[in-house]
Design a protein around this motif. Structure first.
Motif, PDB file in Angstrom:
ATOM      1  N   GLU A  92       0.838  -1.208   0.000  1.00  0.00           N
ATOM      2  CA  GLU A  92       0.000   0.000   0.000  1.00  0.00           C
ATOM      3  C   GLU A  92       0.870   1.255   0.000  1.00  0.00           C
ATOM      4  N   THR A  93       1.960   1.229   0.766  1.00  0.00           N
ATOM      5  CA  THR A  93       2.864   2.379   0.793  1.00  0.00           C
ATOM      6  C   THR A  93       3.508   2.595  -0.573  1.00  0.00           C
ATOM      7  N   LEU A  94       3.898   1.504  -1.229  1.00  0.00           N
ATOM      8  CA  LEU A  94       4.495   1.625  -2.558  1.00  0.00           C
ATOM      9  C   LEU A  94       3.495   2.192  -3.562  1.00  0.00           C
ATOM     10  N   SER A  95       2.248   1.762  -3.477  1.00  0.00           N
ATOM     11  CA  SER A  95       1.244   2.305  -4.398  1.00  0.00           C
ATOM     12  C   SER A  95       1.010   3.788  -4.127  1.00  0.00           C
ATOM     13  N   GLN A  96       1.098   4.209  -2.864  1.00  0.00           N
ATOM     14  CA  GLN A  96       0.975   5.631  -2.554  1.00  0.00           C
ATOM     15  C   GLN A  96       2.147   6.415  -3.141  1.00  0.00           C
ATOM     16  N   SER A  97       3.348   5.842  -3.066  1.00  0.00           N
ATOM     17  CA  SER A  97       4.516   6.497  -3.671  1.00  0.00           C
ATOM     18  C   SER A  97       4.372   6.597  -5.179  1.00  0.00           C
ATOM     19  N   GLN A  98       3.834   5.555  -5.796  1.00  0.00           N
ATOM     20  CA  GLN A  98       3.609   5.594  -7.246  1.00  0.00           C
ATOM     21  C   GLN A  98       2.606   6.681  -7.611  1.00  0.00           C
ATOM     22  N   LEU A  99       1.595   6.880  -6.783  1.00  0.00           N
ATOM     23  CA  LEU A  99       0.630   7.953  -7.026  1.00  0.00           C
ATOM     24  C   LEU A  99       1.312   9.313  -6.971  1.00  0.00           C
ATOM     25  N   GLU A 100       2.186   9.517  -6.008  1.00  0.00           N
ATOM     26  CA  GLU A 100       2.894  10.798  -5.921  1.00  0.00           C
ATOM     27  C   GLU A 100       3.768  11.033  -7.147  1.00  0.00           C
ATOM     28  N   VAL A 101       4.421   9.961  -7.635  1.00  0.00           N
ATOM     29  CA  VAL A 101       5.229  10.096  -8.849  1.00  0.00           C
ATOM     30  C   VAL A 101       4.346  10.461 -10.044  1.00  0.00           C
ATOM     31  N   SER A 102       3.186   9.808 -10.158  1.00  0.00           N
ATOM     32  CA  SER A 102       2.289  10.095 -11.288  1.00  0.00           C
ATOM     33  C   SER A 102       1.781  11.530 -11.241  1.00  0.00           C
ATOM     34  N   LEU A 104       3.400  14.098  -9.970  1.00  0.00           N
ATOM     35  CA  LEU A 104       4.498  14.984 -10.349  1.00  0.00           C
ATOM     36  C   LEU A 104       4.775  14.942 -11.849  1.00  0.00           C
ATOM     37  N   GLU A 105       4.484  13.812 -12.487  1.00  0.00           N
ATOM     38  CA  GLU A 105       4.707  13.711 -13.927  1.00  0.00           C
ATOM     39  C   GLU A 105       3.717  14.541 -14.739  1.00  0.00           C
ATOM     40  N   LEU A 106       2.677  15.059 -14.107  1.00  0.00           N
ATOM     41  CA  LEU A 106       1.752  15.948 -14.810  1.00  0.00           C
ATOM     42  C   LEU A 106       2.369  17.320 -15.067  1.00  0.00           C
ATOM     43  N   LEU A 107       3.428  17.656 -14.345  1.00  0.00           N
ATOM     44  CA  LEU A 107       4.061  18.957 -14.521  1.00  0.00           C
ATOM     45  C   LEU A 107       4.780  19.023 -15.867  1.00  0.00           C
ATOM     46  N   PRO A 108       4.931  20.232 -16.431  1.00  0.00           N
ATOM     47  CA  PRO A 108       5.715  20.353 -17.674  1.00  0.00           C
ATOM     48  C   PRO A 108       7.169  19.934 -17.439  1.00  0.00           C
ATOM     49  N   ARG A 109       7.859  19.633 -18.534  1.00  0.00           N
ATOM     50  CA  ARG A 109       9.275  19.270 -18.448  1.00  0.00           C
ATOM     51  C   ARG A 109      10.114  20.540 -18.463  1.00  0.00           C
ATOM     52  N   LEU A 110      10.964  20.674 -17.486  1.00  0.00           N
ATOM     53  CA  LEU A 110      11.902  21.785 -17.410  1.00  0.00           C
ATOM     54  C   LEU A 110      13.303  21.186 -17.397  1.00  0.00           C
ATOM     55  N   VAL A 111      13.993  21.295 -18.540  1.00  0.00           N
ATOM     56  CA  VAL A 111      15.271  20.607 -18.732  1.00  0.00           C
ATOM     57  C   VAL A 111      16.379  21.645 -18.820  1.00  0.00           C
ATOM     58  N   ALA A 112      17.367  21.492 -17.973  1.00  0.00           N
ATOM     59  CA  ALA A 112      18.581  22.308 -18.031  1.00  0.00           C
ATOM     60  C   ALA A 112      19.694  21.448 -18.600  1.00  0.00           C
ATOM     61  N   SER A 113      20.400  21.983 -19.602  1.00  0.00           N
ATOM     62  CA  SER A 113      21.477  21.214 -20.227  1.00  0.00           C
ATOM     63  C   SER A 113      22.671  22.131 -20.473  1.00  0.00           C
ATOM     64  N   ALA A 114      23.835  21.551 -20.462  1.00  0.00           N
ATOM     65  CA  ALA A 114      25.083  22.275 -20.732  1.00  0.00           C
ATOM     66  C   ALA A 114      26.019  21.332 -21.462  1.00  0.00           C
ATOM     67  N   GLY A 162      -2.847  14.801 -20.782  1.00  0.00           N
ATOM     68  CA  GLY A 162      -4.123  14.107 -20.684  1.00  0.00           C
ATOM     69  C   GLY A 162      -3.952  12.651 -20.302  1.00  0.00           C
ATOM     70  N   VAL A 163      -2.991  11.985 -20.940  1.00  0.00           N
ATOM     71  CA  VAL A 163      -2.728  10.583 -20.598  1.00  0.00           C
ATOM     72  C   VAL A 163      -2.250  10.466 -19.155  1.00  0.00           C
ATOM     73  N   GLY A 164      -1.358  11.373 -18.742  1.00  0.00           N
ATOM     74  CA  GLY A 164      -0.841  11.331 -17.372  1.00  0.00           C
ATOM     75  C   GLY A 164      -1.912  11.609 -16.337  1.00  0.00           C
ATOM     76  N   TYR A 165      -2.892  12.457 -16.691  1.00  0.00           N
ATOM     77  CA  TYR A 165      -3.973  12.749 -15.753  1.00  0.00           C
ATOM     78  C   TYR A 165      -4.770  11.491 -15.435  1.00  0.00           C
ATOM     79  N   PHE A 166      -5.152  10.741 -16.468  1.00  0.00           N
ATOM     80  CA  PHE A 166      -5.910   9.518 -16.226  1.00  0.00           C
ATOM     81  C   PHE A 166      -5.035   8.429 -15.601  1.00  0.00           C
ATOM     82  N   GLN A 167      -3.731   8.450 -15.890  1.00  0.00           N
ATOM     83  CA  GLN A 167      -2.832   7.506 -15.237  1.00  0.00           C
ATOM     84  C   GLN A 167      -2.755   7.795 -13.735  1.00  0.00           C
ATOM     85  N   ALA A 168      -2.724   9.079 -13.382  1.00  0.00           N
ATOM     86  CA  ALA A 168      -2.709   9.439 -11.960  1.00  0.00           C
ATOM     87  C   ALA A 168      -4.009   9.016 -11.287  1.00  0.00           C
TER      88      ALA A 168
END
Length: 658
Positions: A92-102, A104-114, A162-168
């Motif tokens: 149950e704890t692992l599934s809760q952690s997976q929900l938190e990851v899902s 956070l994945e709804l946020l836009p990608r902000l990539v810093a590169s050098a 949209g896909v990530g929203y339903f996945q969450a």
């Protein structure tokens, strides 16, 4: 006419070329060594060390067992330290952690590169005029040999969102599914602990007496064989006595072996180290109390089970997960819109602007994927229909299991009653043989046979009592009654045991009515039957009386509710959270619920024995669906055994507490 290109003045490779070759050689060596890598196996010493570490970790963090162990203390230890239940909690704890990851994945990608790059020779080039076809005679460069770049890019893909929203949403429902699996594991664990406890307690109570009577019976068999050989009695009588004693010995050894194994099973459920000695004690006085008869009609018990059983909730949640899976598949059929913006830097000295900002949008659409729209819809509808059928199957299974659990409980109670009466007769027979043996009217072998039969009867009575407790635990599990509230799971052992005892008392007041005149099962095998009344007549009267008590209580409650009848627009359903004979307990719960924002009701009905029963209700609902939703919300917030009740006729709840 062919034109010769002018010679270019390019710098020589020099040491950089040698360094590049050396770097390539090192990389090739690393690649070859990686391909030749082997994984060593575990040695016996490593396996032994790991086994010792894991075994010590199995029992870490739990206090040692001191003193005797009561039933509710055993349940508390099982809920806190049982490894199977802890595994469910971890899932149950692992599934809760997976929900938190899902989420956070709804946020836009902000990539810093050098980056950094260098080359040799310089990136020189010549050019050819498109208009004249002339080729420049001098080579030129437009970028430095070494350069540094950096950028910060924000990208948002609406299709992925949209896909990530339903996945969450799916992951959120999976958390609830894992919670129900943990509830189911807790129900089954409490049921198994109850059975193992009483079987182990039976073995503990009988072990000394059975050891003594087994020894005496084996001696009596040997003596009967000697009497037969010496023809001191009729051979038929001697053989009958031997066979009777041997049959009793066989049954007692079988019963003792079965009961003794329960102590090891209980230790495993409590996660005690193997070989830990412990003694059991029942502080609730259950063995001295009368048995209980079910006081609620089967329809109300079925409603409780349908509202609380984890299996049904799991199927309903699986339906939501499958519906979101279909929505995800349909969203993928639409075009994807990707928005991006970036801030960039390039150290190239030939650039006029080394810092710049950039923004863009991109639309992409897999046209061939649109052909799968109709099959995807058909697949989604098929999945939902299959899940609906699974819910109906589970619904029917719960209904039948509730009826079967009630019947098994009643059967176990009647069997125990019969054995109590039978055991009383065995005790009286043993007393008669004892007196006749003292007067010389019966042989010692006959007395031992009667004593062994009495001990066997007590053994069977203890086994029947364990089965009765098992049927009681199965009934609790079938109704989906949670052993503790959600907030009490982290309490210490003492408080957890108290919660378990209080909750079980609440269940019994809500579901059962006491049969005060039934034969009582005591630890010494005594019963509460009157010697002047035949056992069969007593049991028949008790059965009639228990049924009459249940009917009177139900009729009285319906009459009390109907007495406050209101117009047809009044509420038809309420949620009952408590039924007790202690008004102070009900008023205390009402005050607590009011402080939490609920609007509780007090309703008083007359019980079958004439005592008032105080019920605490919350909510007034027109439909069963609304009441079920309120009950689920209350259980999620407060926990505890609650269920929906239907108000008969045009009933309105009176006595609202403002």
């Amino acid at each position: 006419m062919k034109k010769n290109l002018p010679p270019l003045n390019l710098p020589e490779d020099g040491p950089i070329k040698v360094g590049g070759l050396l770097l390539l050689g090192v990389l090739a060596l690393e690649l070859l060594s990686g391909c030749a890598m082997t994984i060593p196996g575990l040695t016996l010493e490593e396996q032994g060390r790991l086994a010792r570490q894991e075994q010590s970790g199995m029992f870490a963090g739990q206090p040692p067992l001191t003193g005797t162990l009561t039933l509710h203390e055993a349940m508390a230890r099982a809920l806190k330290y049982n490894l199977d239940l802890r595994q469910k909690q971890m899932e149950e704890t692992l599934s809760q952690s997976q929900l938190e990851v899902s989420q956070l994945e709804l946020l836009p990608r902000l990539v810093a590169s050098a980056g950094y790059s260098t080359r040799t020779p310089d990136n020189t080039s010549i050019s050819k005029s498109v208009a004249t076809g002339l080729i420049s005679k001098e080579a030129s460069v437009s970028s430095d040999a070494s350069s540094r770049t950096a950028d910060l890019t924000l990208t948002w893909n609406l299709l992925d969102f949209g896909v990530g929203y339903f996945q969450a949403r799916q992951d959120g429902n999976k958390v609830l599914v894992q919670h129900e699996y943990r509830r189911k594991a807790a129900h089954n664990l409490i049921r198994d602990v109850r059975l193992a406890f009483w079987k182990a307690a039976s073995a503990q109570a009988l072990e000394k007496e059975m050891a003594a009577i087994l020894k005496a019976s084996e001696g009596a068999v040997a003596e009967a064989r000697r009497v037969e050989n010496e023809e001191l009695r009729s051979p038929v009588q001697s053989l009958q006595l031997q066979l009777g004693l041997l049959e009793i010995i066989r049954q007692m050894e079988k019963s003792l072996a079965d009961l003794s194994l329960a102590k090891e099973e209980l230790a495993a459920m409590l996660n005690l180290p193997p070989g830990t000695p412990y003694r059991l004690n029942d502080d609730s006085g259950t063995m001295e109390q009368g048995l209980l008869a079910i006081g609620l009609p089967p329809e109300e018990l079925e409603q409780m089970a349908l509202s609380s059983r984890p299996e049904l909730l799991i199927e309903r949640l699986q339906g939501r997960i499958e519906a979101d899976e279909t929505r995800k598949a349909m969203i993928r059929l639409f075009p994807g819109l990707e928005l991006d913006g970036s801030r960039n830097f390039d150290s190239n000295t030939y650039l006029v602007n080394q810092h710049w900002a950039q923004a863009g949008a991109r639309v992409s659409w897999n046209l061939l994927r649109a052909l799968t729209g109709k099959p995807l819809l058909d697949l989604g509808e098929g999945r939902e229909e299959a899940l609906r059928m699974r819910r109906l199957v589970a619904h029917m299974a719960v209904l039948s299991q509730t009826r079967i659990a009630c019947r098994e409980y009643q059967t176990a109670r009647h069997v125990l009653q019969r054995l109590v009466v039978e055991n009383e007769a065995r005790e009286r027979l043993q007393s008669h043989f004892s007196k006749r043996s003292e007067l010389g009217l019966e042989s010692r072998l006959s007395y031992i046979h009667a004593a062994a039969s009495a001990v066997l009867g007590r053994t069977q009575q203890y086994e029947a009592f364990a089965r009765y407790q098992s049927a009681l635990g199965q009934l609790y599990a079938t109704l989906g009654l949670d052993p503790i509230e959600e907030g009490a799971a982290g309490a210490d052992l003492r408080h957890l045991a108290r919660h378990l005892r209080v909750n079980e008392g609440r269940w019994q007041r809500m579901i059962f009515v006491p049969l005060a005149t039934l034969p009582q099962v005591s630890k010494d095998g005594a019963t509460g039957l009157s010697a002047a009344e035949p056992a069969s007549d007593q049991m028949a009267k008790d059965d009639v009386r228990s049924a009459e008590v249940g009917r009177k209580e139900a009729v009285a409650e319906r009459a009390a509710i109907a007495a406050t009848a209101a117009p047809s627009s009044a509420a038809r359903f309420i949620v009952q959270v408590l039924a007790t004979t202690e008004r102070k307990e009900a008023e205390a719960l009402v005050a607590e619920l009011q402080s939490k924002g609920y609007r509780p009701f007090l309703n008083t009905v007359a019980g079958g024995d004439g005592r008032p029963i105080v019920q605490v209700w919350i909510g007034r609902y027109q439909t069963s669906i609304e009441a079920q939703a309120a009950m689920a919300d209350y259980r999620r917030r407060e926990g505890g055994p609650v269920f929906v009740r239907r108000l008969y006729g045009r009933a309105s709840v009176g006595g609202m507490i403002r």
